[in-house]
Write a protein that holds these residues in place. Structure first.
Motif, PDB file in Angstrom:
ATOM      1  N   GLY A   1     -12.834  -3.187   2.075  1.00 25.15           N
ATOM      2  CA  GLY A   1     -12.896  -3.030   3.536  1.00 25.15           C
ATOM      3  C   GLY A   1     -11.534  -3.148   4.183  1.00 25.15           C
ATOM      4  O   GLY A   1     -11.191  -2.390   5.101  1.00 25.15           O
ATOM      5  N   THR A   2     -10.733  -4.088   3.705  1.00 25.54           N
ATOM      6  CA  THR A   2      -9.373  -4.271   4.223  1.00 25.54           C
ATOM      7  C   THR A   2      -8.525  -3.043   3.922  1.00 25.54           C
ATOM      8  O   THR A   2      -7.808  -2.542   4.788  1.00 25.54           O
ATOM      9  CB  THR A   2      -8.728  -5.526   3.594  1.00 25.54           C
ATOM     10  N   LEU A   3      -8.617  -2.559   2.682  1.00 25.02           N
ATOM     11  CA  LEU A   3      -7.826  -1.399   2.287  1.00 25.02           C
ATOM     12  C   LEU A   3      -8.182  -0.176   3.118  1.00 25.02           C
ATOM     13  O   LEU A   3      -7.294   0.497   3.647  1.00 25.02           O
ATOM     14  CB  LEU A   3      -8.023  -1.070   0.805  1.00 25.02           C
ATOM     15  N   TYR A   4      -9.475   0.113   3.233  1.00 18.53           N
ATOM     16  CA  TYR A   4      -9.859   1.342   3.935  1.00 18.53           C
ATOM     17  C   TYR A   4      -9.541   1.254   5.427  1.00 18.53           C
ATOM     18  O   TYR A   4      -9.180   2.253   6.038  1.00 18.53           O
ATOM     19  CB  TYR A   4     -11.311   1.704   3.650  1.00 18.53           C
ATOM     20  N   GLY A   5      -9.617   0.071   6.010  1.00 18.54           N
ATOM     21  CA  GLY A   5      -9.180  -0.109   7.395  1.00 18.54           C
ATOM     22  C   GLY A   5      -7.691   0.163   7.526  1.00 18.54           C
ATOM     23  O   GLY A   5      -7.246   0.840   8.466  1.00 18.54           O
ATOM     24  N   ALA A   6      -6.910  -0.345   6.565  1.00 13.28           N
ATOM     25  CA  ALA A   6      -5.460  -0.124   6.580  1.00 13.28           C
ATOM     26  C   ALA A   6      -5.142   1.355   6.370  1.00 13.28           C
ATOM     27  O   ALA A   6      -4.268   1.912   7.047  1.00 13.28           O
ATOM     28  CB  ALA A   6      -4.785  -0.969   5.500  1.00 13.28           C
TER      29      ALA A   6
ATOM     30  N   ILE B   1       0.845  -1.203   0.000  1.00 15.23           N
ATOM     31  CA  ILE B   1       0.000   0.000   0.000  1.00 15.23           C
ATOM     32  C   ILE B   1       0.873   1.243   0.000  1.00 15.23           C
ATOM     33  O   ILE B   1       0.658   2.176  -0.780  1.00 15.23           O
ATOM     34  CB  ILE B   1      -0.967   0.003   1.201  1.00 15.23           C
ATOM     35  N   LEU B   2       1.878   1.261   0.868  1.00 14.75           N
ATOM     36  CA  LEU B   2       2.791   2.412   0.915  1.00 14.75           C
ATOM     37  C   LEU B   2       3.531   2.561  -0.414  1.00 14.75           C
ATOM     38  O   LEU B   2       3.680   3.670  -0.932  1.00 14.75           O
ATOM     39  CB  LEU B   2       3.770   2.277   2.079  1.00 14.75           C
ATOM     40  N   ALA B   3       3.977   1.447  -0.982  1.00 20.17           N
ATOM     41  CA  ALA B   3       4.687   1.495  -2.267  1.00 20.17           C
ATOM     42  C   ALA B   3       3.771   2.003  -3.378  1.00 20.17           C
ATOM     43  O   ALA B   3       4.212   2.759  -4.255  1.00 20.17           O
ATOM     44  CB  ALA B   3       5.239   0.117  -2.619  1.00 20.17           C
ATOM     45  N   ALA B   4       2.500   1.609  -3.342  1.00 19.29           N
ATOM     46  CA  ALA B   4       1.550   2.066  -4.356  1.00 19.29           C
ATOM     47  C   ALA B   4       1.418   3.580  -4.337  1.00 19.29           C
ATOM     48  O   ALA B   4       1.250   4.214  -5.381  1.00 19.29           O
ATOM     49  CB  ALA B   4       0.180   1.417  -4.135  1.00 19.29           C
TER      50      ALA B   4
ATOM     51  N   LEU C   1      -3.292   8.516  -4.852  1.00 25.20           N
ATOM     52  CA  LEU C   1      -4.208   7.587  -5.512  1.00 25.20           C
ATOM     53  C   LEU C   1      -5.485   7.492  -4.690  1.00 25.20           C
ATOM     54  O   LEU C   1      -5.448   7.664  -3.470  1.00 25.20           O
ATOM     55  CB  LEU C   1      -3.611   6.180  -5.600  1.00 25.20           C
ATOM     56  N   HIS C   2      -6.569   7.138  -5.345  1.00 28.84           N
ATOM     57  CA  HIS C   2      -7.798   6.816  -4.620  1.00 28.84           C
ATOM     58  C   HIS C   2      -7.773   5.320  -4.328  1.00 28.84           C
ATOM     59  O   HIS C   2      -6.906   4.580  -4.821  1.00 28.84           O
ATOM     60  CB  HIS C   2      -9.034   7.244  -5.404  1.00 28.84           C
ATOM     61  N   GLY C   3      -8.721   4.876  -3.513  1.00 30.35           N
ATOM     62  CA  GLY C   3      -8.721   3.496  -3.047  1.00 30.35           C
ATOM     63  C   GLY C   3      -8.650   2.460  -4.145  1.00 30.35           C
ATOM     64  O   GLY C   3      -7.856   1.520  -4.078  1.00 30.35           O
ATOM     65  N   TYR C   4      -9.486   2.609  -5.179  1.00 29.25           N
ATOM     66  CA  TYR C   4      -9.478   1.638  -6.263  1.00 29.25           C
ATOM     67  C   TYR C   4      -8.117   1.626  -6.969  1.00 29.25           C
ATOM     68  O   TYR C   4      -7.614   0.573  -7.349  1.00 29.25           O
ATOM     69  CB  TYR C   4     -10.600   1.927  -7.260  1.00 29.25           C
ATOM     70  N   GLY C   5      -7.503   2.795  -7.100  1.00 29.61           N
ATOM     71  CA  GLY C   5      -6.172   2.868  -7.699  1.00 29.61           C
ATOM     72  C   GLY C   5      -5.140   2.123  -6.873  1.00 29.61           C
ATOM     73  O   GLY C   5      -4.255   1.458  -7.416  1.00 29.61           O
ATOM     74  N   VAL C   6      -5.249   2.224  -5.554  1.00 31.25           N
ATOM     75  CA  VAL C   6      -4.335   1.495  -4.669  1.00 31.25           C
ATOM     76  C   VAL C   6      -4.551  -0.006  -4.826  1.00 31.25           C
ATOM     77  O   VAL C   6      -3.591  -0.777  -4.947  1.00 31.25           O
ATOM     78  CB  VAL C   6      -4.517   1.920  -3.195  1.00 31.25           C
TER      79      VAL C   6
ATOM     80  N   GLU D   1      -2.309  -5.077  -6.647  1.00 27.77           N
ATOM     81  CA  GLU D   1      -2.489  -6.322  -7.399  1.00 27.77           C
ATOM     82  C   GLU D   1      -1.450  -6.432  -8.516  1.00 27.77           C
ATOM     83  O   GLU D   1      -0.854  -7.495  -8.730  1.00 27.77           O
ATOM     84  CB  GLU D   1      -3.898  -6.378  -7.984  1.00 27.77           C
ATOM     85  N   GLU D   2      -1.207  -5.329  -9.203  1.00 30.91           N
ATOM     86  CA  GLU D   2      -0.223  -5.327 -10.296  1.00 30.91           C
ATOM     87  C   GLU D   2       1.193  -5.543  -9.772  1.00 30.91           C
ATOM     88  O   GLU D   2       1.944  -6.361 -10.305  1.00 30.91           O
ATOM     89  CB  GLU D   2      -0.300  -4.005 -11.052  1.00 30.91           C
ATOM     90  N   MET D   3       1.570  -4.808  -8.714  1.00 34.64           N
ATOM     91  CA  MET D   3       2.929  -4.943  -8.170  1.00 34.64           C
ATOM     92  C   MET D   3       3.201  -6.354  -7.658  1.00 34.64           C
ATOM     93  O   MET D   3       4.325  -6.834  -7.765  1.00 34.64           O
ATOM     94  CB  MET D   3       3.160  -3.936  -7.033  1.00 34.64           C
ATOM     95  N   SER D   4       2.178  -6.999  -7.105  1.00 39.25           N
ATOM     96  CA  SER D   4       2.357  -8.345  -6.550  1.00 39.25           C
ATOM     97  C   SER D   4       2.066  -9.429  -7.583  1.00 39.25           C
ATOM     98  O   SER D   4       2.061 -10.609  -7.253  1.00 39.25           O
ATOM     99  CB  SER D   4       1.459  -8.544  -5.327  1.00 39.25           C
ATOM    100  N   GLN D   5       1.834  -9.037  -8.820  1.00 36.34           N
ATOM    101  CA  GLN D   5       1.509  -9.949  -9.909  1.00 36.34           C
ATOM    102  C   GLN D   5       0.312 -10.836  -9.543  1.00 36.34           C
ATOM    103  O   GLN D   5       0.306 -12.034  -9.794  1.00 36.34           O
ATOM    104  CB  GLN D   5       2.730 -10.774 -10.300  1.00 36.34           C
TER     105      GLN D   5
END
Length: 103
Positions: free
Chosen positions: A39-44, A8-11, A17-22, A27-31
């Protein structure tokens, strides 16, 4: 630091970025290995914002509902750089140790 937090920090490293962009960047960085649910993202992001690592960077709208942008703070960038260096050192150590196999 857990891998999703690192990603998330690397993104956010290149810019806000907005949430969907993150979610898509992670997903792209981790292939495809790491797939964040909203929900997980916004909590983080809430936790990272409370820790001073990311900050709200305004809302954008492209005709749809407004989306909240987040950016990496200087503190977040410093922590990300430290964690990347730690991971790199550990990876270098593992590769060196593997080179000693069978000797």
């Amino acid at each position: 630091m857990r891998e999703p937090t690192f990603l998330i920090l690397a993104a956010l490293g290149p810019g806000p970025l907005h949430g969907y962009g993150v979610i898509k960047a992670v997903e792209e960085m981790s292939q495809g290995r790491v797939r964040l649910r909203a929900g997980t993202l916004y909590g983080a992001l809430e936790r990272l914002e409370a820790d001073g690592l990311v900050a709200f960077d305004g809302e954008v709208s492209d005709g749809g509902p407004p989306r909240r942008n987040y950016r990496l703070t200087d503190t977040g960038a410093d922590l990300l750089a430290q964690e990347a260096a730690r991971l790199r050192a550990n990876a270098d150590l593992a590769v060196a140790r593997l080179g000693l196999r069978g000797t």
